[in-house]
Structures are given as C-alpha cells and as structure tokens.
Design a protein around this motif. Structure first.
Motif, PDB file in Angstrom:
ATOM      1  N   ASP A  96       0.566  -1.212  -0.030  1.00 39.44           N
ATOM      2  CA  ASP A  96       0.022  -0.150   0.070  1.00 39.44           C
ATOM      3  C   ASP A  96       0.968   1.268   0.012  1.00 39.44           C
ATOM      4  O   ASP A  96       0.753   2.120  -0.820  1.00 39.44           O
ATOM      5  N   HIS A 113       2.357   1.787  -3.393  1.00 38.01           N
ATOM      6  CA  HIS A 113       1.120   2.332  -4.313  1.00 38.01           C
ATOM      7  C   HIS A 113       1.111   3.766  -4.058  1.00 38.01           C
ATOM      8  O   HIS A 113       1.115   4.553  -5.048  1.00 38.01           O
ATOM      9  N   ARG A 114       0.867   4.225  -2.798  1.00 33.15           N
ATOM     10  CA  ARG A 114       0.785   5.666  -2.669  1.00 33.15           C
ATOM     11  C   ARG A 114       1.990   6.401  -2.986  1.00 33.15           C
ATOM     12  O   ARG A 114       1.735   7.470  -3.633  1.00 33.15           O
ATOM     13  N   VAL A 121       1.855   6.809  -6.777  1.00 34.86           N
ATOM     14  CA  VAL A 121       0.900   7.775  -7.142  1.00 34.86           C
ATOM     15  C   VAL A 121       1.098   9.084  -6.782  1.00 34.86           C
ATOM     16  O   VAL A 121       0.980  10.058  -7.631  1.00 34.86           O
ATOM     17  N   GLU A 122       1.798   9.447  -5.558  1.00 41.00           N
ATOM     18  CA  GLU A 122       2.335  10.746  -5.540  1.00 41.00           C
ATOM     19  C   GLU A 122       3.391  10.996  -6.382  1.00 41.00           C
ATOM     20  O   GLU A 122       3.201  12.359  -6.897  1.00 41.00           O
ATOM     21  N   ALA A 131       1.849  12.097  -9.508  1.00 44.72           N
ATOM     22  CA  ALA A 131       0.902  13.372  -9.242  1.00 44.72           C
ATOM     23  C   ALA A 131       2.266  14.483  -9.635  1.00 44.72           C
ATOM     24  O   ALA A 131       1.780  15.443 -10.084  1.00 44.72           O
ATOM     25  N   SER A 137      -5.238  18.273  -5.456  1.00 44.53           N
ATOM     26  CA  SER A 137      -6.375  17.353  -5.518  1.00 44.53           C
ATOM     27  C   SER A 137      -6.525  16.844  -6.884  1.00 44.53           C
ATOM     28  O   SER A 137      -6.692  15.531  -7.095  1.00 44.53           O
ATOM     29  N   HIS A 161      -3.595  14.712  -8.212  1.00 38.75           N
ATOM     30  CA  HIS A 161      -3.516  13.467  -7.392  1.00 38.75           C
ATOM     31  C   HIS A 161      -4.667  12.589  -7.898  1.00 38.75           C
ATOM     32  O   HIS A 161      -4.468  11.213  -7.980  1.00 38.75           O
ATOM     33  N   ALA A 162      -5.926  13.011  -8.291  1.00 37.19           N
ATOM     34  CA  ALA A 162      -6.834  12.164  -8.569  1.00 37.19           C
ATOM     35  C   ALA A 162      -6.691  11.788 -10.200  1.00 37.19           C
ATOM     36  O   ALA A 162      -6.782  10.564 -10.310  1.00 37.19           O
ATOM     37  N   GLU A 209      -4.116   8.932  -9.557  1.00 34.24           N
ATOM     38  CA  GLU A 209      -4.696   7.668  -8.799  1.00 34.24           C
ATOM     39  C   GLU A 209      -5.575   7.017 -10.142  1.00 34.24           C
ATOM     40  O   GLU A 209      -5.572   5.599 -10.240  1.00 34.24           O
ATOM     41  N   SER A 220      -3.150   5.100 -12.186  1.00 29.06           N
ATOM     42  CA  SER A 220      -2.453   3.745 -11.756  1.00 29.06           C
ATOM     43  C   SER A 220      -3.406   2.582 -11.865  1.00 29.06           C
ATOM     44  O   SER A 220      -3.017   1.488 -11.408  1.00 29.06           O
ATOM     45  N   GLU A 221      -4.601   3.053 -11.877  1.00 25.88           N
ATOM     46  CA  GLU A 221      -5.769   1.669 -12.103  1.00 25.88           C
ATOM     47  C   GLU A 221      -5.673   1.047 -13.451  1.00 25.88           C
ATOM     48  O   GLU A 221      -6.171   0.226 -13.782  1.00 25.88           O
TER      49      GLU A 221
END
Length: 131
Positions: A12, A15-16, A19-20, A23, A88, A91-92, A95, A98-99
């Motif tokens: 986790d 992954h974070r 993503v960061e 971003a 935000s 970051h969205a 995210e 990443s999917e």
C-alpha cells in the motif's frame, strides 16, 4: 482482528508513493503550478521513477534510505508548494492512471533509452582525449 499483513501495508505504501510521484510528474508539466514547485516536482518525480538510485538498493539499509526518506520528503515539499485544489486534481488524475494496466512495451522503450544513454556515456568516456 482483520488487520493487514506487513507485506500488504508495504505494498500500500509503495502504491501511494507511486501515485504521489506520478502526481508530481503531472504537476511538473502543468502551467498552473508555481515555477518553483514545477522544478522541484521534475527533480523528485525523475528521481522517484528512475531505476537508478543515489545509493543502490543492494547496499543493506543505506540502499533503502533514499526510497524511505528522500522521495517522501521531496514529495511532501512539492505538495506544500501547490495549492490544495490543484493538488487534489493532479492526485486524482494520477490515482486514475494507476488503475490502468501497465505497458510492457513502454517499459521496453524506457529500458532501451537508458541503455542508449549508458552507451553514449561509455562512448564519450572511451573517446575522450584523457583516456
């Protein structure tokens, strides 16, 4: 108790951080981001996404320090320099990206680029007058 295992928590966190870093890469390319934040975002994202570390990971403990300290600290600094609503949004987008499935052909292109760069450095050193 249904807590996550250590390996799940590490996954986790990885992954974070990915993503960061993505971003931050998006921030580096966004003209709405302040200039200082863009330069710092370029440096942090490039370092975080680079397969080459300042201290190689195979060196016990020290090899992980850059991944555990330098990258999160750099991402924190980038985040502090960007207005909240804009961060935000970035970051969205990271995210959501990443999917999506990863591209093996993209990986191959990046590896070929690194190999080409290493060859150029090798060639420059071999043909230099000091050699």
């Amino acid at each position: 108790m249904t807590g996550k295992s250590l390996s799940e928590r590490i996954g986790d966190l990885g992954h974070r951080l990915a993503v960061e870093a993505h971003a931050a890469w998006l921030a580096a390319r966004d003209p709405r981001v302040p200039t200082l934040a863009r330069f710092l975002a370029i440096a942090v994202a490039a370092y975080a996404l680079s397969p080459i570390d300042l201290i190689p990971d195979f060196i016990p403990i020290l090899g992980w320090l850059d991944d555990l300290i330098v990258v999160p600290l750099g991402l924190w600094a980038v985040r502090r320099l960007i207005p909240g609503p804009l961060w935000s949004e970035l970051h969205a987008a990271a995210e959501a990206a990443s999917e999506r499935p990863s591209s093996r052909s993209g990986l191959a292109v990046i590896l070929l680029l690194w190999a080409g760069l290493l060859y150029l450095v090798y060639w420059a050193v071999r043909t230099s007058p000091m050699h």
